[in-house]
Design an enzyme around this catalytic site. Structure first.
Site, PDB file in Angstrom:
ATOM      1  NE  ARG A  61       7.456   0.929   4.619  1.00  0.00           N
ATOM      2  CZ  ARG A  61       6.248   0.358   4.680  1.00  0.00           C
ATOM      3  NH1 ARG A  61       6.108  -0.909   4.375  1.00  0.00           N
ATOM      4  NH2 ARG A  61       5.202   1.067   5.041  1.00  0.00           N
ATOM      5  CE  LYS A  68      26.728  -2.803  -6.905  1.00  0.00           C
ATOM      6  NZ  LYS A  68      26.844  -1.815  -7.995  1.00  0.00           N
ATOM      7  CG  HIS A 117       3.968   4.180   8.542  1.00  0.00           C
ATOM      8  ND1 HIS A 117       3.979   4.988   7.418  1.00  0.00           N
ATOM      9  CD2 HIS A 117       3.593   2.948   8.108  1.00  0.00           C
ATOM     10  CE1 HIS A 117       3.628   4.253   6.367  1.00  0.00           C
ATOM     11  NE2 HIS A 117       3.390   3.022   6.759  1.00  0.00           N
ATOM     12  NE  ARG A 123      -1.725  -2.164   2.753  1.00  0.00           N
ATOM     13  CZ  ARG A 123      -1.793  -3.432   2.379  1.00  0.00           C
ATOM     14  NH1 ARG A 123      -2.805  -3.846   1.686  1.00  0.00           N
ATOM     15  NH2 ARG A 123      -0.859  -4.315   2.713  1.00  0.00           N
ATOM     16  CB  THR A 124       3.495   2.559   2.223  1.00  0.00           C
ATOM     17  OG1 THR A 124       2.764   2.146   3.369  1.00  0.00           O
ATOM     18  CG2 THR A 124       4.116   3.915   2.483  1.00  0.00           C
TER      19      THR A 124
HETATM   20  C1  NCD Z   1       2.145  -1.008   8.155  1.00  0.00           C
HETATM   21  C2  NCD Z   1       3.645  -0.771   8.240  1.00  0.00           C
HETATM   22  O1  NCD Z   1       4.362  -0.973   7.279  1.00  0.00           O
HETATM   23  O2  NCD Z   1       4.048  -0.357   9.308  1.00  0.00           O
HETATM   24  N1  NCD Z   1       1.677  -1.180   6.862  1.00  0.00           N
HETATM   25  C3  NCD Z   1       1.408  -0.072   6.103  1.00  0.00           C
HETATM   26  O3  NCD Z   1       2.249   0.755   5.844  1.00  0.00           O
HETATM   27  N2  NCD Z   1       0.146   0.080   5.679  1.00  0.00           N
HETATM   28  C4  NCD Z   1       1.660  -2.039   9.090  1.00  0.00           C
HETATM   29  C5  NCD Z   1       2.275  -3.398   9.079  1.00  0.00           C
HETATM   30  O4  NCD Z   1       3.222  -3.681   8.353  1.00  0.00           O
HETATM   31  O5  NCD Z   1       1.781  -4.232   9.833  1.00  0.00           O
END
Ligand code: NCD
Length: 308
Positions: A101, A80, A129, A51-52
């Site tokens: 991320r 690397k 997040h 999703r993100t």
């Molecule tokens: C979450 C995350 O990555 O922290 N997912 C997300 O970004 N929608 C929650 C998870 O991974 O459980």
């Protein structure tokens, strides 16, 4: 706001502006379809995501911009041994804005110290997040019509779940919210949140082990996955993974207008039978994530719909 690293980088006014913009974007998408023409978003994902990452990419494409990036550490020069600083500096030569991320807490912050373009934290380890938080706030506002005066239960892995940590911080600025933390003892929220957020602001919260005992009081339940990748040993994960499963039976005593949120991915903490209940908001929540990321990208790039 130049970067978005921590949910507390967002003032309440910033949140209002972004959520209002997200609503306008979903009502009048055609107004926005060229506002980021010739702009490029780089998605640097050193950890898995559906999703993100895809909602960031869809957001930029729907604004008329382009996207580039990578979706795993193995396919970048991190494999690397390249440092975050060097990766960020390099990508800043190719893109106008970065969503990153990383499994290490603080990595997007480090990147933000080395570049002039905006960096968005798309999840750093068990820490923060903030764009999921904006998604959650938009969902609460769309479902409930307000961001104050409700009882919210956080359920599952409250120790490692970065979405929970970020949302609690952001909500701590709003009035009259009752917090109920539902988790096994080993997965309670970290001490720093208890001290720096709840105690410092004089906000009370309850910790319970059984969701049944609080279900009738809740206006919102925020379900989470047990974060396997952050456990130090597999045996603890296996012992705790099925601690809480929300099913139709547990919902019998819930309010008729309960909102069930989950950042997703779900493993088995919500029965699929709940999906068709009107109280299940999690797929609407995933859509909200795209709208609010569109609003955020526009804000950080300083573009407005009025110029077009
Ligand atoms: C979450 C995350 O990555 O922290 N997912 C997300 O970004 N929608 C929650 C998870 O991974 O459980």
């Amino acid at each position: 706001m130049r970067h978005l690293i921590d949910p507390m980088d967002l003032s309440v006014e910033d949140i209002d502006r972004l959520l209002d913009r997200a609503d306008d974007i979903s009502n009048y998408p055609q107004k926005y379809q060229e506002v980021c023409k010739y702009k490029k978003l780089a998605t640097l994902f050193f950890e898995p995501s559906t999703r993100t990452r895809l909602s960031f990419e869809a957001a930029m494409l729907e604004l008329g911009g382009s996207v580039l990036g990578f979706s795993s550490a193995d396919s970048s020069s991190a494999a690397k041994g390249e440092s975050i600083a060097d990766t960020a500096r390099t990508v800043a030569c190719y893109a106008d804005i970065i969503a990153m991320r990383h499994p290490k807490e603080g990595a997007p912050y480090v990147a933000s110290q080395f570049v002039d373009i905006p960096i968005i934290n798309a999840g750093d380890g068990g820490h923060n997040h903030p764009t999921q938080t904006l998604t959650d706030l938009l969902t609460i506002r769309r479902e409930k019509g307000r961001l104050d005066n409700f009882t919210i239960g956080f359920c599952g892995d409250l120790k490692f779940g970065r979405t929970v940590h970020s949302l609690i911080k952001a909500l701590s600025r709003y009035e009259n919210i009752n917090y109920v933390m539902i988790s096994p003892e080993e997965l309670q929220i970290p001490e720093y949140l208890k001290k720096d957020v709840f105690e410092r602001k004089g906000i009370s919260f309850r910790e319970v082990e059984r969701m049944e005992e609080v279900m009738p009081e809740l206006d919102i339940i925020y379900m989470t996955r047990v974060q396997r990748e952050r456990f130090f040993n597999e045996a603890d994960y296996v012992r705790l993974k099925d601690s809480y499963i929300l099913d139709l039976d547990k919902l019998k005593n819930a309010k008729e207008d309960l909102s069930i949120l989950h950042p997703l991915p779900r493993v088995n903490e919500i029965s699929v039978k709940v999906d068709s209940d009107p109280r299940a908001c999690y797929f609407r929540q995933a859509l909200n994530g795209k709208h609010v990321r569109m609003a955020l990208i526009m804000d950080l790039l300083g573009v407005s719909a009025d110029e077009y």
